[in-house]
Scaffold this active site. Structure first.
Site, PDB file in Angstrom:
ATOM      1  N   ILE A  14      -2.640   5.704  10.442  1.00  0.00           N
ATOM      2  CA  ILE A  14      -3.129   7.194  10.383  1.00  0.00           C
ATOM      3  C   ILE A  14      -4.236   7.592  11.097  1.00  0.00           C
ATOM      4  O   ILE A  14      -4.175   8.967  11.705  1.00  0.00           O
ATOM      5  CB  ILE A  14      -3.450   7.283   8.765  1.00  0.00           C
ATOM      6  CG1 ILE A  14      -2.190   6.748   7.985  1.00  0.00           C
ATOM      7  CG2 ILE A  14      -3.594   8.776   8.381  1.00  0.00           C
ATOM      8  CD1 ILE A  14      -2.529   6.730   6.512  1.00  0.00           C
ATOM      9  N   SER A 128      -5.937   7.292  -2.016  1.00  0.00           N
ATOM     10  CA  SER A 128      -4.348   7.115  -2.171  1.00  0.00           C
ATOM     11  C   SER A 128      -4.002   7.424  -3.491  1.00  0.00           C
ATOM     12  O   SER A 128      -4.588   7.691  -4.439  1.00  0.00           O
ATOM     13  CB  SER A 128      -4.323   5.545  -2.054  1.00  0.00           C
ATOM     14  OG  SER A 128      -2.889   5.157  -2.319  1.00  0.00           O
ATOM     15  N   TYR A 153      -6.946  -3.620  -4.496  1.00  0.00           N
ATOM     16  CA  TYR A 153      -6.892  -2.504  -3.315  1.00  0.00           C
ATOM     17  C   TYR A 153      -7.120  -1.281  -4.063  1.00  0.00           C
ATOM     18  O   TYR A 153      -8.039  -0.519  -3.597  1.00  0.00           O
ATOM     19  CB  TYR A 153      -5.601  -2.685  -2.557  1.00  0.00           C
ATOM     20  CG  TYR A 153      -5.509  -1.599  -1.782  1.00  0.00           C
ATOM     21  CD1 TYR A 153      -6.281  -1.220  -0.475  1.00  0.00           C
ATOM     22  CD2 TYR A 153      -4.673  -0.298  -2.231  1.00  0.00           C
ATOM     23  CE1 TYR A 153      -5.837  -0.018   0.142  1.00  0.00           C
ATOM     24  CE2 TYR A 153      -4.338   0.559  -1.540  1.00  0.00           C
ATOM     25  CZ  TYR A 153      -5.108   0.989  -0.261  1.00  0.00           C
ATOM     26  OH  TYR A 153      -4.891   2.253   0.553  1.00  0.00           O
ATOM     27  N   LYS A 157     -10.174   2.153  -4.079  1.00  0.00           N
ATOM     28  CA  LYS A 157     -10.080   3.559  -3.786  1.00  0.00           C
ATOM     29  C   LYS A 157     -10.880   4.277  -5.107  1.00  0.00           C
ATOM     30  O   LYS A 157     -11.312   5.244  -4.928  1.00  0.00           O
ATOM     31  CB  LYS A 157      -8.557   3.874  -3.607  1.00  0.00           C
ATOM     32  CG  LYS A 157      -7.801   3.230  -2.218  1.00  0.00           C
ATOM     33  CD  LYS A 157      -8.641   3.833  -0.966  1.00  0.00           C
ATOM     34  CE  LYS A 157      -7.968   3.269   0.187  1.00  0.00           C
ATOM     35  NZ  LYS A 157      -8.849   3.370   1.495  1.00  0.00           N
ATOM     36  N   PHE A 182      -0.055  10.165  -0.482  1.00  0.00           N
ATOM     37  CA  PHE A 182       1.190   9.479  -0.852  1.00  0.00           C
ATOM     38  C   PHE A 182       1.888   8.629   0.012  1.00  0.00           C
ATOM     39  O   PHE A 182       0.914   7.729   0.410  1.00  0.00           O
ATOM     40  CB  PHE A 182       2.153  10.835  -1.469  1.00  0.00           C
ATOM     41  CG  PHE A 182       1.546  11.190  -2.795  1.00  0.00           C
ATOM     42  CD1 PHE A 182       0.286  11.749  -2.886  1.00  0.00           C
ATOM     43  CD2 PHE A 182       2.586  10.946  -4.228  1.00  0.00           C
ATOM     44  CE1 PHE A 182      -0.067  12.191  -4.082  1.00  0.00           C
ATOM     45  CE2 PHE A 182       1.667  11.329  -5.274  1.00  0.00           C
ATOM     46  CZ  PHE A 182       0.412  12.031  -5.220  1.00  0.00           C
TER      47      PHE A 182
HETATM   48  P1  NAD Z   1      -4.425   0.702   9.434  1.00  0.00           P
HETATM   49  O1  NAD Z   1      -4.507  -0.834   8.770  1.00  0.00           O
HETATM   50  O2  NAD Z   1      -3.359   0.875  10.359  1.00  0.00           O
HETATM   51  O3  NAD Z   1      -5.781   1.108   9.953  1.00  0.00           O
HETATM   52  C1  NAD Z   1      -7.105   0.896   9.278  1.00  0.00           C
HETATM   53  C2  NAD Z   1      -7.877   0.397  10.670  1.00  0.00           C
HETATM   54  O4  NAD Z   1      -9.221  -0.038  10.328  1.00  0.00           O
HETATM   55  C3  NAD Z   1      -7.384  -0.790  11.577  1.00  0.00           C
HETATM   56  O5  NAD Z   1      -7.129  -0.321  12.760  1.00  0.00           O
HETATM   57  C4  NAD Z   1      -8.322  -1.715  11.329  1.00  0.00           C
HETATM   58  O6  NAD Z   1      -8.330  -2.540  12.369  1.00  0.00           O
HETATM   59  C5  NAD Z   1      -9.763  -1.001  10.806  1.00  0.00           C
HETATM   60  N1  NAD Z   1     -10.633  -1.818  10.220  1.00  0.00           N
HETATM   61  C6  NAD Z   1     -10.239  -2.264   9.011  1.00  0.00           C
HETATM   62  N2  NAD Z   1     -11.517  -2.903   8.481  1.00  0.00           N
HETATM   63  C7  NAD Z   1     -12.446  -2.810   9.314  1.00  0.00           C
HETATM   64  C8  NAD Z   1     -13.878  -2.970   9.689  1.00  0.00           C
HETATM   65  N3  NAD Z   1     -14.586  -3.597   8.518  1.00  0.00           N
HETATM   66  N4  NAD Z   1     -14.421  -2.419  10.582  1.00  0.00           N
HETATM   67  C9  NAD Z   1     -13.924  -1.654  11.413  1.00  0.00           C
HETATM   68  N5  NAD Z   1     -12.633  -1.331  11.371  1.00  0.00           N
HETATM   69  C10 NAD Z   1     -11.971  -1.729  10.465  1.00  0.00           C
HETATM   70  O7  NAD Z   1      -4.379   1.391   7.941  1.00  0.00           O
HETATM   71  P2  NAD Z   1      -3.771   2.925   7.875  1.00  0.00           P
HETATM   72  O8  NAD Z   1      -2.093   2.745   7.334  1.00  0.00           O
HETATM   73  O9  NAD Z   1      -4.028   3.859   9.018  1.00  0.00           O
HETATM   74  O10 NAD Z   1      -4.651   3.357   6.490  1.00  0.00           O
HETATM   75  C11 NAD Z   1      -5.701   4.061   6.901  1.00  0.00           C
HETATM   76  C12 NAD Z   1      -6.398   4.386   5.652  1.00  0.00           C
HETATM   77  O11 NAD Z   1      -5.626   5.115   4.900  1.00  0.00           O
HETATM   78  C13 NAD Z   1      -7.034   2.922   4.914  1.00  0.00           C
HETATM   79  O12 NAD Z   1      -7.903   3.383   4.215  1.00  0.00           O
HETATM   80  C14 NAD Z   1      -5.731   3.061   3.854  1.00  0.00           C
HETATM   81  O13 NAD Z   1      -6.279   2.332   2.613  1.00  0.00           O
HETATM   82  C15 NAD Z   1      -5.439   4.438   3.508  1.00  0.00           C
HETATM   83  N6  NAD Z   1      -4.179   4.613   3.077  1.00  0.00           N
HETATM   84  C16 NAD Z   1      -3.103   4.159   3.584  1.00  0.00           C
HETATM   85  C17 NAD Z   1      -1.723   4.434   3.177  1.00  0.00           C
HETATM   86  C18 NAD Z   1      -0.461   3.849   3.948  1.00  0.00           C
HETATM   87  O14 NAD Z   1       0.336   3.732   3.122  1.00  0.00           O
HETATM   88  N7  NAD Z   1      -0.695   3.417   5.044  1.00  0.00           N
HETATM   89  C19 NAD Z   1      -1.641   5.067   1.868  1.00  0.00           C
HETATM   90  C20 NAD Z   1      -2.865   5.503   1.277  1.00  0.00           C
HETATM   91  C21 NAD Z   1      -4.135   5.320   1.654  1.00  0.00           C
HETATM   92  C1  WQD Z   2       8.184   2.220  -1.616  1.00  0.00           C
HETATM   93  C2  WQD Z   2       9.487   1.810  -2.449  1.00  0.00           C
HETATM   94  C3  WQD Z   2       9.361  -0.405  -3.314  1.00  0.00           C
HETATM   95  C4  WQD Z   2       9.996  -2.410   0.396  1.00  0.00           C
HETATM   96  C5  WQD Z   2       2.102   1.124  -1.189  1.00  0.00           C
HETATM   97  C6  WQD Z   2       1.176   1.095  -2.008  1.00  0.00           C
HETATM   98  C7  WQD Z   2       0.409   2.368  -2.008  1.00  0.00           C
HETATM   99  C8  WQD Z   2       0.105   3.216  -0.563  1.00  0.00           C
HETATM  100  C9  WQD Z   2       1.527   3.206   0.080  1.00  0.00           C
HETATM  101  C10 WQD Z   2      -2.089   2.760  -0.009  1.00  0.00           C
HETATM  102  C11 WQD Z   2       9.202   1.069  -3.543  1.00  0.00           C
HETATM  103  C12 WQD Z   2      10.720  -0.020  -2.256  1.00  0.00           C
HETATM  104  C13 WQD Z   2       9.956  -1.365  -0.415  1.00  0.00           C
HETATM  105  C14 WQD Z   2      10.965  -3.136   0.513  1.00  0.00           C
HETATM  106  C15 WQD Z   2      12.045  -1.792  -1.170  1.00  0.00           C
HETATM  107  N1  WQD Z   2      -0.817   2.363   0.419  1.00  0.00           N
HETATM  108  N2  WQD Z   2      10.872  -1.275  -1.248  1.00  0.00           N
HETATM  109  N3  WQD Z   2      11.966  -2.819  -0.500  1.00  0.00           N
HETATM  110  O1  WQD Z   2       4.810   0.796  -3.127  1.00  0.00           O
HETATM  111  O2  WQD Z   2       5.005   3.259  -2.986  1.00  0.00           O
HETATM  112  O3  WQD Z   2       3.106   2.099  -1.938  1.00  0.00           O
HETATM  113  O4  WQD Z   2       1.929   1.977   0.182  1.00  0.00           O
HETATM  114  O5  WQD Z   2      -2.680   3.306  -0.448  1.00  0.00           O
HETATM  115  O6  WQD Z   2      -0.942   1.798  -2.330  1.00  0.00           O
HETATM  116  O7  WQD Z   2       1.156   0.314  -2.868  1.00  0.00           O
HETATM  117  O8  WQD Z   2       5.386   1.912  -0.925  1.00  0.00           O
HETATM  118  O9  WQD Z   2       6.628   1.419   1.003  1.00  0.00           O
HETATM  119  O10 WQD Z   2       5.827  -0.720  -0.349  1.00  0.00           O
HETATM  120  O11 WQD Z   2       7.351   0.968  -1.183  1.00  0.00           O
HETATM  121  O12 WQD Z   2      12.998  -1.797  -2.239  1.00  0.00           O
HETATM  122  O13 WQD Z   2      11.286  -4.137   1.265  1.00  0.00           O
HETATM  123  O14 WQD Z   2      10.230   1.053  -1.567  1.00  0.00           O
HETATM  124  O15 WQD Z   2       9.892  -1.007  -4.429  1.00  0.00           O
HETATM  125  O16 WQD Z   2       9.947   1.527  -4.670  1.00  0.00           O
HETATM  126  P1  WQD Z   2       4.591   1.895  -2.350  1.00  0.00           P
HETATM  127  P2  WQD Z   2       6.487   0.790  -0.183  1.00  0.00           P
END
Ligand code: NAD
Ligand code: WQD
Length: 348
Positions: A14, A128, A153, A157, A182
Site C-alpha cells: 500500500i 484495519s 496483529y 491496530k 477493508f
Molecule cells: P507490506 O508488508 O507490503 O508493507 C509494509 C512495509 O513495512 C514493508 O515494506 C516492510 O518491509 C516495512 N517494514 C515492516 N517493519 C518495518 C520496520 N520495523 N522498519 C522499517 N520498515 C518496516 O504491507 P501492506 O499491505 O502495504 O500494509 C501496510 C500497512 O497497512 C500495515 O500497517 C498493515 O498492517 C496495514 N493494513 C494492511 C492491510 C492489507 O490487507 N494489506 C489491511 C489493513 C491494514
Molecule cells: C478473504 C476471504 C477467507 C484465502 C485479512 C486480515 C485483515 C486485513 C485484511 C490487515 C475470507 C477467504 C482466503 C484462501 C479463502 N489485513 N479465503 N481461501 O481474512 O478478510 O482479512 O486481510 O489488516 O486483518 O485478517 O482477508 O484475503 O485472507 O480472506 O477462502 O486461500 O477469503 O476465508 O473469507 P481477511 P483474506
C-alpha cells in the site's frame, strides 16, 4: 503547499501505491523501509510511473536512535504516513511478541521524535477493519464498537489507535487520521508496481492470481456454510489505488487545518460486499482463466461478513472508491502475469 512527508513502509504494497499518488500530487517524500517485506526494485517502479525516484532510507524503525537521527537529518518533515508494520494475522498468533514489538515500538519512537520537534505534525495511521471483529451491524460505520481483538496483529491496530488518541490529547501540535482499510486488492494500472507477497499468500486475491499463474493447483475456499447468499464469507475488496488516494486527501485535510477533532477515524472500503465465490467468478470473467477450487473447512478466526459504510469518508473527505471488483482484479492479474512473465492480453 510545501510539505515533506515521511512514508514508513513506503516500499511495501500500500505504501508504494500511496507514494506514487503523493508524488503525483506534488509532495516531496522520504521513504523509510527495512526491506523486511519488500525490495528496492519498487523504487524503479515508482520512477517509471512518476519520473521521480523518491529519497529512500533503509532503516529499521525499531531502532530508536536511528529514528531520532532520521528526524535530526530531516528537520523540515511536517507529516508522516505510517505503513511500516508486520501484517500476517496467523504469524502474529505464533509470534505475538515480535508483532507487539514491531507494530508498537516503531509507532512510539516515531511519536516521541515528532513530540521532540515541538512543531505541528500530521500523522496518518494504517489501521484495519480488523478492529471491528464481527460487527453487530452491517455495513460497518466508524461508530461500531471495537471488539476484543481476534489476534495479536489486530490488537496492535487497536492499541496503536489508542496510543495515537492519547498522544493527540497530550500533544496539541499532533494531528492524526486513522484509516481503517477493508480488503485492499489489485495493483497500479501501469503494472509497474503491485502486491508482492512473501511465501504462500494467506490473502484470497494473491492466492487466486498465483493459482491462475500455475503456482498452486487448487484454491481452498474456507467454508460454504456461513449465513451469506452463497455460504461463503463476505468482504469489501477495495482497489489499492483508490485506497492510496484517500491518504493524500487525509493529509491535505490535516495540513489545511480542516479537522473537526485532532484524532479522526475513517473507514476505507467500497461499501459493497462480495463473497469468496463471487470473487472467484469475477476473476474467471476478467481473466478468461478457469480456476480450480474446492470447499474446505472454515478457517479459524474468520468472520462471516464485513463491508464498510463509507458515508463519513465520502462526506467529510470528499473521497470515494472509483474502481469496482472486476477492475481491481484485472490489475491484480496483469501484475501477476508480469512478474511471472506471462503474455499480457488485457487492455486496462
Ligand atoms: P507490506 O508488508 O507490503 O508493507 C509494509 C512495509 O513495512 C514493508 O515494506 C516492510 O518491509 C516495512 N517494514 C515492516 N517493519 C518495518 C520496520 N520495523 N522498519 C522499517 N520498515 C518496516 O504491507 P501492506 O499491505 O502495504 O500494509 C501496510 C500497512 O497497512 C500495515 O500497517 C498493515 O498492517 C496495514 N493494513 C494492511 C492491510 C492489507 O490487507 N494489506 C489491511 C489493513 C491494514
Ligand atoms: C478473504 C476471504 C477467507 C484465502 C485479512 C486480515 C485483515 C486485513 C485484511 C490487515 C475470507 C477467504 C482466503 C484462501 C479463502 N489485513 N479465503 N481461501 O481474512 O478478510 O482479512 O486481510 O489488516 O486483518 O485478517 O482477508 O484475503 O485472507 O480472506 O477462502 O486461500 O477469503 O476465508 O473469507 P481477511 P483474506
Amino acid at each position: 503547499m510545501s510539505s515533506k512527508i515521511l512514508v514508513t513502509g513506503g516500499l511495501g504494497y500500500i505504501g508504494s501505491h500511496t507514494s506514487v499518488e503523493l508524488i503525483q500530487q506534488g509532495f516531496e517524500i522520504i521513504i523509510v523501509d527495512d526491506l523486511s517485506n519488500s525490495n528496492t526494485d519498487v523504487l524503479e517502479g515508482i520512477n517509471k510511473i512518476t519520473g521521480i525516484t523518491p529519497k529512500f532510507v533503509n532503516l529499521d524503525l525499531r531502532n530508536k536512535s536511528d529514528v531520532n537521527r532520521l528526524f535530526e537529518n530531516h528537520q523540515d518533515l511536517n507529516g508522516i504516513i505510517h505503513f511500516a508494520a508486520s501484517k500476517a494475522v496467523g504469524e502474529s498468533v505464533e509470534r505475538p511478541l515480535d508483532y507487539y514489538e514491531n507494530n508498537l515500538s516503531c509507532l512510539i519512537y516515531l511519536l516521541q521524535a515528532i513530540e521532540n520537534k515541538g512543531q505541528e505534525f500530521s500523522f496518518i495511521f494504517s489501521s484495519s477493519c480488523t478492529v471491528y471483529g464481527q460487527a453487530d451491524e452491517l455495513p460497518i460505520t466508524e461508530q461500531e464498537p471495537i471488539k476484543k481483538a481476534q489476534s495479536p496483529y489486530g490488537n496492535t491496530k487497536q492499541i496503536g489507535e489508542e496510543i495515537l488518541f492519547d498522544n493527540t490529547r497530550s500533544n496539541e501540535l499532533l494531528k492524526v487520521i486513522s484509516l481503517r482499510y477493508f480488503n485492499p486488492i489489485g495493483g497500479h494500472p501501469s503494472i509497474k508496481i503491485g502486491e508482492l507477497p512473501k511465501g504462500k499468500p494467506q490473502n484470497l486475491v494473491p492466492f487466486i492470481t498465483q493459482t491462475a499463474a500455475g503456482l498452486h493447483e487448487i484454491i481452498n475456499v474456507f467454508g460454504d456454510d456461513y449465513p451469506t447468499r452463497d455460504g461463503t464469507c463476505v468482504r469489501d475488496y477495495i482497489h489499492v489505488v483508490d485506497l492510496a488516494k484517500a491518504h493524500v486527501v487525509g493529509l491535505k485535510r490535516m495540513m489545511a487545518d480542516e479537522q473537526i477533532e485532532n484524532f479522526e477515524v475513517f473507514n476505507l472500503g467500497t461499501g459493497k460486499g462480495n463473497t469468496v465465490l463471487e470473487v472467484i467468478k469475477a476473476f474467471e470473467k476478467v481473466s478468461g482463466v478457469s480456476l480450480n477450487y474446492k470447499i474446505v473447512d472454515r478457517r479459524v478466526g474468520d468472520i462471516v461478513a464485513a463491508f464498510a459504510d463509507t458515508t463519513k469518508a465520502n462526506k467529510t473527505l470528499g473521497w470515494e472508491a472509483k474502481s469496482d471488483l472486476e477492475e481491481a482484479l484485472k490489475t491484480a492479474w496483469e501484475w501477476e502475469k508480469k512478474i511471472r512473465n506471462i503474455k499480457p492480453n488485457i487492455s486496462l
